[in-house]
Each structure stands twice: as structure tokens, then as C-alpha cells.
Design a protein around this motif. Sequence first.
Motif, short mmCIF file in Angstrom:
data_model
loop_
_atom_site.label_atom_id
_atom_site.label_comp_id
_atom_site.label_asym_id
_atom_site.label_seq_id
_atom_site.Cartn_x
_atom_site.Cartn_y
_atom_site.Cartn_z
N GLY A 1 -0.31 36.58 90.09
CA GLY A 1 -1.70 36.15 90.13
C GLY A 1 -1.99 35.15 91.23
O GLY A 1 -3.01 34.45 91.18
N THR B 1 7.53 43.63 87.08
CA THR B 1 6.16 43.92 86.65
C THR B 1 5.96 45.38 86.22
O THR B 1 5.03 45.68 85.49
N ARG C 1 -15.04 38.27 79.16
CA ARG C 1 -14.44 38.50 80.47
C ARG C 1 -14.80 37.34 81.39
O ARG C 1 -15.82 36.67 81.21
N TRP D 1 5.56 41.97 79.94
CA TRP D 1 4.46 41.38 79.17
C TRP D 1 5.00 40.82 77.87
O TRP D 1 5.66 41.53 77.12
N GLU E 1 0.17 45.39 78.15
CA GLU E 1 0.02 45.28 79.60
C GLU E 1 -1.12 44.33 79.97
O GLU E 1 -2.23 44.42 79.46
N GLY E 2 -0.80 43.39 80.84
CA GLY E 2 -1.78 42.44 81.33
C GLY E 2 -1.89 41.17 80.53
O GLY E 2 -2.41 40.16 81.02
N THR F 1 -11.67 43.71 73.36
CA THR F 1 -12.07 42.76 74.39
C THR F 1 -13.42 42.15 74.00
O THR F 1 -14.39 42.87 73.78
N ARG G 1 -10.00 38.30 84.29
CA ARG G 1 -9.38 37.92 83.03
C ARG G 1 -10.22 38.42 81.87
O ARG G 1 -11.43 38.61 82.01
N GLY H 1 -5.65 38.43 78.73
CA GLY H 1 -5.14 39.38 79.70
C GLY H 1 -5.71 39.11 81.08
O GLY H 1 -6.76 38.50 81.22
N ARG H 2 -4.99 39.55 82.09
CA ARG H 2 -5.49 39.37 83.45
C ARG H 2 -4.97 40.48 84.34
O ARG H 2 -3.95 41.12 84.05
N SER H 3 -5.69 40.69 85.43
CA SER H 3 -5.25 41.65 86.42
C SER H 3 -4.04 41.10 87.17
O SER H 3 -3.77 39.89 87.12
N MET H 4 -3.32 41.95 87.87
CA MET H 4 -2.12 41.51 88.55
C MET H 4 -2.40 40.44 89.59
O MET H 4 -1.57 39.57 89.83
#
Length: 650
Positions: free
Chosen positions: A554, A172, A242, A178, A199-200, A239, A225, A217-220
Motif C-alpha cells: 500500500g 501477496t 468505503r 491475508w 482477500e484484501g 461492505t 479502503r 479491506g484495501r486495494s493493493m
Amino acid sequence: MRKRWGLLAATIAAMGGVCGGANAQEQAASAAQPAPTRIDTAVFAELPVLTDPRISPDGKRVAAQLAVQGKQYFALVPLDGASKPVLIGTGDTDINEWHWVNDDWLVIGVGKTTPVAGDEWYIKRAFGVNATSGKMVALNSDETGQDGGTLLWIAKDGTPRVLLAAQTSIYTNDPGFWPQVDQVDVSTGKHKTVLTGREGVMRWYADGAGVIRMGIGRSMDGRQRRLLYRPSARADFRTVDRAKGLHDGLLVPSLFLPDPGKALVVQDDDMGLSALWEFDLATMQTGKQVFASPGYDISGPVVDPVTSTLLGVEVTENRATTHWTDPTMAALQKKLAAMVQGAQVEISSFTADRSVVIVKVGEASAPGAYFIYRAADQSLQPLAMNNQTLKLRRLHPVKTIRYKARDGLEIAAVLTLPRGNAGKNLPLILMPHGGPAARDEEAWDWWSQFLADRGYAVIQPNYRGSTGYGTPFTRKGEGQWGLAMQDDLNDGVKALVEQGIADPKRVCVVGGSYGGYAALRAAQRDGALFRCAVSFAGVSDLQRLLAFDSNALGHEASADWLKAQAPDFKAISPLFHPEDFSIPVLIVHGKKDRRVPFKQSKLMADRLAAAGKTFQFIEQPEGDHFFTRQEDRLSFLKALEAFLTKYNPA
């Protein structure tokens, strides 16, 4: 991995296969023949001969999974009636998807569980496959990470070009984690990077021209998202939407229309039922509704692979069907339906000019078959019978019923009754579906047809938490695993008893996956209502299920979702209450199950043994979660029949 199978032509000929045998009308007429009173168990265990057949662009070959001697292969079947098909053996590898690129080449996506850094990882790869020789070309490099070769786009000019997204690292903290997007020649494996990883962002989307227009995209931890969008290849991504958690929806286009500013999206209406809408990519606003099915969610659009235009919409009402919005496809559907009287007809795959079409013929009481339609001579010839023994024979009638749960919620259920029976005071099998985010429909089901053949009525309730009836109905399952969801099942039994269909003293519950959990929960919680319970690949401990996924990217969001399904894992997990089991239980589980760990059943059996309960535990050494081996199907049905004969005879 590649294998030629010299006997395959004889196999296809024996099943009334390519370019031979009776025509569709003659085959359908045979369906009127009465079914025998009892069919051999092995017949129900037969693997479907073809799975997801897809016609080549020139209409000369079919790509599909093919069952040969009880095992599944990926097959390339020429339709000339003379050339030998090519089989690709899967072994321990799953073939998850296949797509024609041009007349000569396909892309297949494969997956396999592999030891990595002391853990078991599911690794995905892509291969080009030559349609004539079966030659395979690896489309990933040695550096490809866990998720390799997600197909985003196929060239429309006949060249063997595709867009693939793949990770180049498993770590990661490495930029290669990615996915980047490459243009790949599937005939040579040569790559050209068109978009570096961001990234993400784990998922990219291309429009019909092969331009990457969107990414998710998403957080770890997976809890946050975002949706990225750009109007053209030269513009920057921004973006535009969300969402939180796994199930709050991002407004992702289902189809980028030829007009670069327009798209179609699947979005809920005011009643919480998904429908197809026009979407303005400049304002990110929905426009007019294109299609909806009152009372049901839609499944998604059917798209012309060449023009990237809408052809129809798939929806499952009482059964799965396609509503063709394109006039040409609607006319073709009408023509084909008229050629086969008294059966359901579905267009499964077609060439760009619709000159050659794969047609599925069948209904819920018959296993069905695939036919080849040729527009040139208006012919409809058999390709493969899904069950070589039953062919198009109708067995036991299937219908949808509705009943009210104890709190007034309406529940739809699929009911199968033994053919020729008066439908009164029958022994009953309650069969909850897996998922639970899934649903049952009026479709051929080898479990329920086998049980009906043995004299049982079978009810398959779409309990709260099932999909297809709108978001509010699905969300009614939150916090209700083993509680109100279980009540919905019991209320279905009560409804059939009140109608005089079921004998309340002869009821057994049988299920797989989440349905297996429901069977174990019924044996532990509601034993007074049932004589026995059967769990295939069932969950017995929700906390252990949570831990099983703890290494996945995730997983925190997945854990949040699972925790929302039950207020107290231990209270509703049968593993912790073996002393409460009051009826005999049959537990069956495959050791190679990658969806529900085998240990879920092994521990449950150990606890029941320690508590001195009546149970039987069967391990299937080569078995998986989806019964892809005929041998495992047969052993399960034999054990099921023996168990029911002993504890709930028909």
C-alpha cells in the motif's frame, strides 16, 4: 530471552519502590523543595523507571517496561515485597505491547528487523508469558508471515484464551497473505482457526464476546479502503462503508456495546473536531453525542475490560486527561486527587473490582511517579519514581500560550521558563515536535526541562498540521512542509520577542524527527533569525524518505499522502541547498533508527562538508529513534549543551 535479575529488588527499594518508603502525601510535599540552580546532565538522561505499568487481574503483579542500569527490560514485578521480579531482555527486539490474559498469563507483541529475500523487514510475533516464571510460549507457527499475532480479544472467564490475527505467508499471491483469526491458548500455544483470511482484508475487529464483527479491506496500492460488517458469527460480511487514501475515515466502531445492535464511534462534529457518538449497527447511522471537548479532538474511549462498557474518554486539552463518565471511576478519581494535594493524579491501570489501582502522580514540571492504591485500607504506597534522582521534585514551570500566525491562524504552544527567572529577554530555544501529525502538551519533557535548567526559555509550537485541534487544523499543513508550517514556528519566536520574554539575538532551533527537519530547514531558509540549529534524526530529503517506504504494502497511498505535504520535494529538502546554510548546525542520528534512516543525516553532513559549512555530525552506533538507551540520551545532551554554549550561550 528470559532472565532473572537478582539485584532488581534492591533497585526498586533504592527508588522508594514496592511496599515501602514515604507515602504519597509526604512525597508530594517534597516537591515544594527548591530546585538547585544547576542539575547534573546525567540526571536528565535517566530513563523513566517504569513505562506503561499494568496491574494483573488479581492485583498481585505489575507488568511494565523497566529501566535497569541504563537499559530497558520487560518486567513482571510482584507486589508482595518479597518475591523477585522477572526480567525479559529485549536485545535488538522491540516489545511493542503487553496485555494481561488472566492472573497467570500475559500476551506480549514483539518486533524485530530481519533480513528477508535480500531486504530488511520488520517482523512481528506474539508470545504468551507466564507471570510467575517468565516462561515464554510462542503463539505463532513457523509459517507465520511478516505480521503475526495481532491481538483482537481476551477471554473474560479467566481461561488463557485469546483471538490472534496473523499472516501465514509473505507472498501477496498466496491466500495466506491475508490474516486469518485463530483462537489460541497462550499457556500451550495451541491454535484453532475461527476465521480464514479474506482477500484484501488486513485488519479484523472482535466484539466483547469474541465474535469477529468487522474487517478493513484495501486495494493493493492502499488507495481504496472498505469496511466489512456482520451482525453475528453466522451472518455473512457485507461492505458498509468505503474511503479513499489514507486519511479519509471509515466509520469503525471504537466499542461494540453489549447490545449487539449498538456501538460507539469516534467521528468529527460540524466543526471538524472528533467526538464520541452512539452508533446504530443496523442502519450504520450515528445517534446522539456521548462526549466532546470543545476546541479539541478526543483521543478515544476507556473501556471496561470485563464488561466491555464505557468508563471514560481520553482527551488532550492543554494536557492529557481522562474524563470519567462512569460514576464509580469518577468517584475514585476524586478520592485519589484528594489524597495527593498539589499534583496531577491519573488512574493508569486497575483491577476489575477497582480494589488495586496504579496511580500516576506528577505534573509537567516534575518527572512524576507511580503509586499503588489499595481500597481495603485506603493506602497509597510508592511503586516507582520515574526519575530516581529527581523523584517528585518540581523544576521549571510549564504553561500553554497562544499566538497568532501571520495569516491570523491561532497557534497553541507549550512554554517552559527557567525557574526563579523574571522571564524577560531570555535566550530562546525553538523546539518543533516530530510527526508532524502529533502535538506537544503540558507534560514532563526531559529535553525542555534540561534546556530550561541551563537558562533557556523553550517554546514548543503546535504548528498547522499538528493533531488534536480538529481535522481542518491538521489539513492546513497539507502542502506546507517547510513553508507555512515553518512560518508558524518563526511567528512563535516573534510573539515571545514582542512580549519581552525572548532576546531576538539569542535564538536557536532544536528538534527531532520532523522537528529535526524543521531545524535543518530553518538553518537553510531562515538563518538570519537564528544563531544555530540542532537536528536529531531529522529528515533532509523527502524524495529519499518516499523511496524508503517503497516496498511496503500500500505504499502508493503513503506516497500520495507525502506528495500532498509539499508541492516540490527538492525545493523544500535541505539536502539540496547546503550552500544556503548560514548558521552552525549540530546533527545527531542513531545508526539503528528504524523510523528515519540514518542516511538522511549522513548525506546532509557530507553535503555541508563539501560546501564548507560549520557543522558537527555525531553518529550513535547503537542509537534508535526513541532514545531507549540512557547512554545515547546522555551523549546527546552533552553534545547539545556544548554546542549551545559555543554558539548561543545562556
